[in-house]
Write a protein that holds these residues in place. Structure first.
Motif, PDB file in Angstrom:
ATOM      1  N   TYR A  86       0.844  -1.200   0.000  1.00 18.25           N
ATOM      2  CA  TYR A  86       0.000   0.000   0.000  1.00 18.25           C
ATOM      3  C   TYR A  86       0.878   1.248   0.000  1.00 18.25           C
ATOM      4  CZ  TYR A  86       0.799   0.100   5.084  1.00 18.25           C
ATOM      5  OH  TYR A  86       1.378   0.126   6.330  1.00 18.25           O
ATOM      6  N   ILE A  87       0.257   2.362  -0.343  1.00 16.47           N
ATOM      7  CA  ILE A  87       0.919   3.670  -0.339  1.00 16.47           C
ATOM      8  C   ILE A  87       0.131   4.555   0.609  1.00 16.47           C
ATOM      9  CG2 ILE A  87       1.583   5.682  -1.712  1.00 16.47           C
ATOM     10  CD1 ILE A  87       1.675   3.769  -4.146  1.00 16.47           C
ATOM     11  N   GLU A  88       0.842   5.208   1.518  1.00 11.96           N
ATOM     12  CA  GLU A  88       0.198   6.032   2.533  1.00 11.96           C
ATOM     13  C   GLU A  88       0.754   7.444   2.461  1.00 11.96           C
ATOM     14  OE1 GLU A  88       0.789   6.129   7.239  1.00 11.96           O
ATOM     15  OE2 GLU A  88      -0.162   4.288   6.515  1.00 11.96           O
ATOM     16  N   THR A  89      -0.119   8.432   2.463  1.00 13.29           N
ATOM     17  CA  THR A  89       0.303   9.831   2.473  1.00 13.29           C
ATOM     18  C   THR A  89      -0.178  10.478   3.759  1.00 13.29           C
ATOM     19  OG1 THR A  89       0.210   9.963   0.068  1.00 13.29           O
ATOM     20  CG2 THR A  89       0.195  12.045   1.261  1.00 13.29           C
ATOM     21  N   ARG A  90       0.760  11.058   4.479  1.00 13.14           N
ATOM     22  CA  ARG A  90       0.437  11.771   5.719  1.00 13.14           C
ATOM     23  C   ARG A  90       0.497  13.263   5.428  1.00 13.14           C
ATOM     24  NH1 ARG A  90       4.691   8.166   7.690  1.00 13.14           N
ATOM     25  NH2 ARG A  90       3.666   6.249   8.321  1.00 13.14           N
ATOM     26  N   HIS A  91      -0.533  13.970   5.838  1.00 11.33           N
ATOM     27  CA  HIS A  91      -0.586  15.421   5.652  1.00 11.33           C
ATOM     28  C   HIS A  91      -0.161  16.076   6.967  1.00 11.33           C
ATOM     29  CE1 HIS A  91      -2.662  14.581   1.924  1.00 11.33           C
ATOM     30  NE2 HIS A  91      -3.488  13.789   2.600  1.00 11.33           N
ATOM     31  N   THR A  92       1.022  16.678   6.947  1.00 13.19           N
ATOM     32  CA  THR A  92       1.572  17.297   8.151  1.00 13.19           C
ATOM     33  C   THR A  92       1.615  18.807   7.977  1.00 13.19           C
ATOM     34  OG1 THR A  92       3.856  17.184   7.379  1.00 13.19           O
ATOM     35  CG2 THR A  92       3.001  15.250   8.537  1.00 13.19           C
ATOM     36  N   GLY A  93       1.991  19.489   9.027  1.00 11.79           N
ATOM     37  CA  GLY A  93       2.079  20.936   8.993  1.00 11.79           C
ATOM     38  C   GLY A  93       3.154  21.454   8.060  1.00 11.79           C
ATOM     39  N   HIS A  94       4.163  20.653   7.776  1.00 11.41           N
ATOM     40  CA  HIS A  94       5.253  21.092   6.895  1.00 11.41           C
ATOM     41  C   HIS A  94       5.190  20.435   5.517  1.00 11.41           C
ATOM     42  CE1 HIS A  94       7.251  17.313   7.813  1.00 11.41           C
ATOM     43  NE2 HIS A  94       7.154  17.596   9.098  1.00 11.41           N
ATOM     44  N   GLY A  95       4.059  19.832   5.170  1.00  8.94           N
ATOM     45  CA  GLY A  95       3.900  19.241   3.838  1.00  8.94           C
ATOM     46  C   GLY A  95       3.507  17.780   3.900  1.00  8.94           C
ATOM     47  N   ASP A  96       3.273  17.216   2.753  1.00  4.75           N
ATOM     48  CA  ASP A  96       2.869  15.818   2.655  1.00  4.75           C
ATOM     49  C   ASP A  96       4.082  14.892   2.712  1.00  4.75           C
ATOM     50  OD1 ASP A  96       0.326  16.755   2.342  1.00  4.75           O
ATOM     51  OD2 ASP A  96       0.238  16.412   0.186  1.00  4.75           O
ATOM     52  N   GLU A  97       3.918  13.748   3.361  1.00  4.12           N
ATOM     53  CA  GLU A  97       4.944  12.711   3.412  1.00  4.12           C
ATOM     54  C   GLU A  97       4.326  11.429   2.884  1.00  4.12           C
ATOM     55  OE1 GLU A  97       6.123  12.409   7.481  1.00  4.12           O
ATOM     56  OE2 GLU A  97       7.085  14.367   7.485  1.00  4.12           O
ATOM     57  N   THR A  98       4.906  10.866   1.832  1.00  6.35           N
ATOM     58  CA  THR A  98       4.379   9.642   1.242  1.00  6.35           C
ATOM     59  C   THR A  98       5.303   8.474   1.544  1.00  6.35           C
ATOM     60  OG1 THR A  98       3.314  10.898  -0.512  1.00  6.35           O
ATOM     61  CG2 THR A  98       3.613   8.553  -0.897  1.00  6.35           C
ATOM     62  N   VAL A  99       4.718   7.374   1.988  1.00  2.00           N
ATOM     63  CA  VAL A  99       5.443   6.157   2.338  1.00  2.00           C
ATOM     64  C   VAL A  99       4.896   5.019   1.479  1.00  2.00           C
ATOM     65  CG1 VAL A  99       5.863   4.486   4.182  1.00  2.00           C
ATOM     66  CG2 VAL A  99       5.844   6.915   4.692  1.00  2.00           C
ATOM     67  N   VAL A 100       5.806   4.206   0.918  1.00 11.27           N
ATOM     68  CA  VAL A 100       5.420   3.037   0.146  1.00 11.27           C
ATOM     69  C   VAL A 100       5.816   1.806   0.961  1.00 11.27           C
ATOM     70  CG1 VAL A 100       5.694   1.798  -2.032  1.00 11.27           C
ATOM     71  CG2 VAL A 100       5.852   4.292  -2.002  1.00 11.27           C
ATOM     72  N   VAL A 101       4.853   0.934   1.240  1.00 12.13           N
ATOM     73  CA  VAL A 101       5.111  -0.289   1.994  1.00 12.13           C
ATOM     74  C   VAL A 101       5.110  -1.459   1.024  1.00 12.13           C
ATOM     75  CG1 VAL A 101       4.296  -1.803   3.839  1.00 12.13           C
ATOM     76  CG2 VAL A 101       4.109   0.670   4.079  1.00 12.13           C
ATOM     77  N   TRP A 102       6.208  -2.211   1.034  1.00 11.94           N
ATOM     78  CA  TRP A 102       6.398  -3.357   0.148  1.00 11.94           C
ATOM     79  C   TRP A 102       6.298  -4.631   0.975  1.00 11.94           C
ATOM     80  CZ3 TRP A 102       8.204  -2.577  -5.028  1.00 11.94           C
ATOM     81  CH2 TRP A 102       8.502  -1.249  -5.348  1.00 11.94           C
ATOM     82  N   SER A 103       5.850  -5.727   0.352  1.00 16.20           N
ATOM     83  CA  SER A 103       5.792  -7.011   1.042  1.00 16.20           C
ATOM     84  C   SER A 103       6.191  -8.135   0.094  1.00 16.20           C
ATOM     85  CB  SER A 103       4.383  -7.271   1.578  1.00 16.20           C
ATOM     86  OG  SER A 103       3.482  -7.443   0.502  1.00 16.20           O
ATOM     87  N   ARG A 104       6.593  -9.245   0.690  1.00 19.62           N
ATOM     88  CA  ARG A 104       6.862 -10.463  -0.073  1.00 19.62           C
ATOM     89  C   ARG A 104       6.511 -11.646   0.808  1.00 19.62           C
ATOM     90  NH1 ARG A 104      11.215 -13.268   1.762  1.00 19.62           N
ATOM     91  NH2 ARG A 104      12.959 -12.096   2.570  1.00 19.62           N
ATOM     92  N   PRO A 105       6.099 -12.740   0.207  1.00 24.91           N
ATOM     93  CA  PRO A 105       5.796 -13.933   0.997  1.00 24.91           C
ATOM     94  C   PRO A 105       7.043 -14.436   1.718  1.00 24.91           C
ATOM     95  CG  PRO A 105       5.014 -14.173  -1.269  1.00 24.91           C
ATOM     96  CD  PRO A 105       5.846 -12.932  -1.214  1.00 24.91           C
ATOM     97  N   SER A 106       6.836 -15.102   2.824  1.00 26.44           N
ATOM     98  CA  SER A 106       7.963 -15.679   3.571  1.00 26.44           C
ATOM     99  C   SER A 106       8.693 -16.697   2.714  1.00 26.44           C
ATOM    100  CB  SER A 106       7.465 -16.345   4.847  1.00 26.44           C
ATOM    101  OG  SER A 106       6.891 -15.387   5.697  1.00 26.44           O
ATOM    102  N   GLN A 107       9.998 -16.778   2.922  1.00 26.11           N
ATOM    103  CA  GLN A 107      10.818 -17.741   2.201  1.00 26.11           C
ATOM    104  C   GLN A 107      11.393 -18.741   3.188  1.00 26.11           C
ATOM    105  OE1 GLN A 107      13.590 -15.253   0.079  1.00 26.11           O
ATOM    106  NE2 GLN A 107      12.102 -14.777  -1.497  1.00 26.11           N
ATOM    107  N   GLU A 108      11.889 -19.847   2.680  1.00 26.22           N
ATOM    108  CA  GLU A 108      12.383 -20.923   3.539  1.00 26.22           C
ATOM    109  C   GLU A 108      13.501 -20.479   4.478  1.00 26.22           C
ATOM    110  OE1 GLU A 108      13.427 -24.422   1.378  1.00 26.22           O
ATOM    111  OE2 GLU A 108      11.567 -24.400   0.237  1.00 26.22           O
TER     112      GLU A 108
END
Length: 59
Positions: free
Chosen positions: A27-49
């Protein structure tokens, strides 16, 4: 699953490294703060052996 977080300023090279490692954007999350927007990209992958099980990680 394994998660990692990046900013939205990720280079194409770094994005390719993540996707070649099996990661996809969760997912992509954007936080609206007093000093501007901050966008975070969260990546995932299935568990590996070779991953350490979450219940064996000391917190």
């Amino acid at each position: 699953m394994t998660f990692t977080q990046t900013t939205d300023r990720l280079t194409k090279h770094d994005a390719r490294r993540l996707t070649s490692g099996g990661f996809s954007i969760e997912y992509i999350e954007t936080r609206h703060t007093g000093h501007g927007d901050e966008t975070v990209v969260v990546w995932s992958r299935p568990s590996q052996e070779d991953d350490i099980p979450e219940d064996q990680i000391p917190y």
